[in-house]
Motif scaffolding. Structure first.
Motif, PDB file in Angstrom:
ATOM      1  N   TYR A  85     -10.258   1.084   1.463  1.00 36.83           N
ATOM      2  CA  TYR A  85      -9.324   0.751   0.723  1.00 36.83           C
ATOM      3  C   TYR A  85     -10.627   0.385  -0.151  1.00 36.83           C
ATOM      4  N   HIS A 118       0.652  -0.710  -0.133  1.00 37.26           N
ATOM      5  CA  HIS A 118       0.031   0.119   0.019  1.00 37.26           C
ATOM      6  C   HIS A 118       0.732   1.729   0.122  1.00 37.26           C
ATOM      7  N   HIS A 159      -1.470   4.524  -2.041  1.00 38.26           N
ATOM      8  CA  HIS A 159      -2.580   3.899  -2.423  1.00 38.26           C
ATOM      9  C   HIS A 159      -3.717   5.097  -1.875  1.00 38.26           C
ATOM     10  N   ALA A 198      -2.046  -4.921  -4.456  1.00 38.48           N
ATOM     11  CA  ALA A 198      -1.151  -4.878  -2.557  1.00 38.48           C
ATOM     12  C   ALA A 198      -1.025  -6.338  -1.983  1.00 38.48           C
TER      13      ALA A 198
END
Length: 492
Positions: free
Chosen positions: A202, A145, A150, A210
């Motif tokens: 997310y 991540h 992200h 990821a």
């Protein structure tokens, strides 16, 4: 003398100030970067938030975490988790590999990555994983991540959101490290809580990315990518057992059965390796944490004794070590020493055994023996964090403030972002009657906690006590200028 874990601090008392700091940083970050664009998924450069802005956000977030979440400061636990992360880091596509590690004192499954190269881990993550490969897979996922930025991409998706919502997003990340963080969010932002929870989660594409990058990290680091789907299965099982209460990790990392299947299929594409095994240290630290999260010391003693008595359980050194730590928690250092001496007969140089024996010897009041054991171990392992930490503890217990301060100064140079070390250094400097040293250590502690005004006051007091032209006065003056610049930036 018990220094295993710190007492918990109330989280909510500091939450308002954390939100204010988070809001100011995010408003600057979003305002300065409206015309920037992010790469498509798969790239890691550029972004709505610059890397410098991410670092500033990370500094504010970490200060909020320090204020609002109880942390594990046990040096043996920290050393192990630090080592695991840095087994993975060389294989991660990170631009900034200088990570800040936050170990949250909670038995729940949780881990998080925050801009500014911050990786957070709950102690419960080690407990709930049944192998080191499973535990490491979550760390690899969080490093992925970070490497794919992200967080910045979620910011891009929400760039038209109201500033309060953006600030709430960051505060939610801070509170994801705290038990029942969803309640904290609801209490602060009221009806926007659901919106913020959605922002914190997310996307499916980010999670899949990821997973993919994380498995590559694991494989390249010599660990087993199959640990990731196995850990997902544990999370899914815990989710079913908890009913309507969604585990913290799954509230920000949505997990579905199809994603578990996809990760299993991807993991099977990596070659099977027979040489991958858990380290002994993983099982020792897992036992240590199991004692810490037991409901009582006596329960922990009985649990590990029961393990040793059961015919279906392998009598491992990790179980024996867990019993020794349980005896320590139960204020029975004599029994702990007996177990540890037996373990040391077979493995006399294992640092975890030596340090834990030193803990027990301190509890017995045998400071000279503890010091001797630790010095021998430090000669074999120069600079080792856990050994040096406990040498400082021995010297503090023996009233040798100057010697304790020397050990702690070494640790703060190597790990300057661990706030509890600065607190201990201030105590040792006070014992040594080094008032300038006390002010300097307190200033660094306050800066890490985000109270720049207090840090500024401490440095000014140190400056006043030093004669003009003294080399130390120049050092203090330069640090004071740095803190003042940061404070002015925050106020502007």
């Amino acid at each position: 003398m018990r220094t295993f874990f710190p007492d918990s601090r109330p989280a909510r008392a500091w939450l308002i100030s954390a939100l204010i700091a988070a809001l100011s940083v995010l408003l600057v970050a979003s305002g300065q970067a409206q015309e920037s664009t992010l790469p498509s998924i798969g790239g890691a450069g550029g972004g709505l938030i610059s890397e410098q802005q991410e670092a500033e956000i990370g500094r504010e977030v970490m200060a909020s975490i320090r204020r609002s979440a109880p942390q594990v400061t046990d040096p043996l636990v920290y050393d192990y988790l630090h080592d695991v992360i840095y087994r993975l880091v060389p294989s991660a596509p990170l631009k900034n590999r200088d990570l800040t590690l936050a170990i949250i004192d909670s038995p729940d499954i949780n881990a998080f990555a925050v801009p500014g190269s911050i990786v957070g881990i709950n102690g419960g993550l080690v407990l709930n994983a049944s192998s080191e490969q499973q535990f490491a897979s979550v760390l690899a996922h969080e490093l992925a991540h970070l490497s794919q930025r992200h967080f910045a991409r979620r910011m891009q998706q929400q760039e038209t959101s109201a500033p309060l919502t953006i600030a709430g997003m960051l505060a939610g990340i801070v509170l994801s490290a705290v038990t029942q963080s969803d309640i904290g969010i609801a209490a602060i932002v009221g009806t926007q809580a659901l919106s913020i929870q959605n922002m914190l989660a997310y996307s499916r594409a980010h999670e899949q990315e990821a997973d993919r990058v994380g498995m590559d990290i694991l494989a390249d680091a010599g660990m087993d990518p199959r640990g990731m789907p196995a850990m997902f299965e544990i999370m899914m099982k815990n989710n079913r057992l908890q009913g309507n209460r969604l585990p913290e990790y799954l509230s920000t990392h949505p997990l579905t059965q199809s994603r578990v299947s996809d990760s299993r299929n991807r993991a099977e594409q990596y070659p099977v390796r027979d040489d991958i095994q858990d380290t002994q240290e993983y099982h020792l630290i897992r036992s240590r944490l199991q004692v810490h999260y037991s409901r009582s010391a006596k329960e922990a003693v009985e649990t590990f004794k029961d393990y040793l008595d059961r015919p279906d359980v392998q009598k491992t050194d990790a179980i024996r070590y867990g019993l020794a730590v349980a005896h320590l928690r139960d204020d029975d250092p004599d029994s702990a020493v007996a177990v540890l001496n037996t373990l040391l007969e077979n493995n006399p140089r294992r640092i975890t055994y030596v340090v834990t024996l030193a803990e027990a010897l301190v509890d017995q009041g045998k400071l000279d023996q503890a010091r001797s054991r630790l010095r021998e171990a430090l000669d074999r392992n120069p600079g080792n964090y856990s050994i040096t930490f406990w040498l400082a503890q021995v010297e503090t217990a023996d009233g040798n403030g100057e010697a304790a301060a020397e050990h702690l100064k070494r640790l703060t140079r190597e790990r300057p972002r661990q706030e509890h070390l600065w607190n201990r250094l201030a105590e040792a400097e006070g014992m040594a009657r080094n008032i300038v040293g006390v002010h300097r250590a307190k200033a660094e502690y306050e800066a890490l906690m985000g109270d720049l005004e207090a840090a500024q006051r401490q440095l000014r007091q140190a400056q006043e006590k030093l004669p003009a032209g003294a080399p130390m006065r120049q050092i203090v003056t330069e640090r004071l200028a740095e803190i003042t610049d940061r404070l002015n930036t925050r106020r502007s």
